[in-house]
Design a protein around this motif. Structure first.
Motif, PDB file in Angstrom:
ATOM      1  N   SER A 154     -58.285  21.144  73.039  1.00  0.00           N
ATOM      2  CA  SER A 154     -56.474  21.822  73.200  1.00  0.00           C
ATOM      3  C   SER A 154     -55.867  22.622  71.792  1.00  0.00           C
ATOM      4  CB  SER A 154     -55.496  20.331  73.221  1.00  0.00           C
ATOM      5  OG  SER A 154     -56.060  19.763  72.551  1.00  0.00           O
TER       6      SER A 154
ATOM      7  N   ASP B  11     -52.163  14.959  67.824  1.00  0.00           N
ATOM      8  CA  ASP B  11     -53.616  15.462  68.863  1.00  0.00           C
ATOM      9  C   ASP B  11     -55.218  16.003  67.573  1.00  0.00           C
ATOM     10  OD1 ASP B  11     -55.503  17.075  70.618  1.00  0.00           O
ATOM     11  OD2 ASP B  11     -53.374  17.192  71.305  1.00  0.00           O
TER      12      ASP B  11
ATOM     13  N   CYS C 182     -51.144  18.617  72.028  1.00  0.00           N
ATOM     14  CA  CYS C 182     -51.526  19.838  72.103  1.00  0.00           C
ATOM     15  C   CYS C 182     -52.300  20.439  73.461  1.00  0.00           C
ATOM     16  CB  CYS C 182     -52.510  20.985  71.172  1.00  0.00           C
ATOM     17  SG  CYS C 182     -51.824  20.221  69.851  1.00  0.00           S
ATOM     18  N   GLY C 183     -52.860  19.316  74.094  1.00  0.00           N
ATOM     19  CA  GLY C 183     -53.306  19.496  75.542  1.00  0.00           C
ATOM     20  C   GLY C 183     -52.136  20.130  76.363  1.00  0.00           C
ATOM     21  N   TYR C 184     -52.161  20.508  78.365  1.00  0.00           N
ATOM     22  CA  TYR C 184     -51.404  21.130  78.833  1.00  0.00           C
ATOM     23  C   TYR C 184     -50.326  19.940  79.533  1.00  0.00           C
ATOM     24  CZ  TYR C 184     -49.820  22.717  83.525  1.00  0.00           C
ATOM     25  OH  TYR C 184     -48.729  23.434  84.288  1.00  0.00           O
TER      26      TYR C 184
END
Length: 70
Positions: free
Chosen positions: A36, A31, A9-11
């Motif tokens: 995030s 995640d 879910c992070g960049y």
């Protein structure tokens, strides 16, 4: 091939997830949402919420999803 995407879910994870979809590669994400947003992960894919250092979570992921690579 089935991939487990950590930090999904992070960049970087979210950008990679759309690349995997575009290339028709099966994947699930994991995640802990500490840095995030769940909204950045594709709703059509399985997302496990938790930390990769959690052995119980990893066992659950391997039993349910059985990834070929991380």
């Amino acid at each position: 091939m089935k991939i487990l995407l950590t930090g999904a879910c992070g960049y970087i994870g979210s950008v990679l997830s759309y690349h995997l979809i575009k290339n028709k590669i099966d994947f699930a994400g994991v995640d802990n949402l500490s840095n995030s947003f769940i909204s950045s992960f594709p709703k059509s894919k399985k997302l496990y919420i938790g930390d990769i250092s959690d052995k119980k979570l990893l066992k659950k992921i391997y039993n349910e999803y059985s990834p070929d690579g991380i």
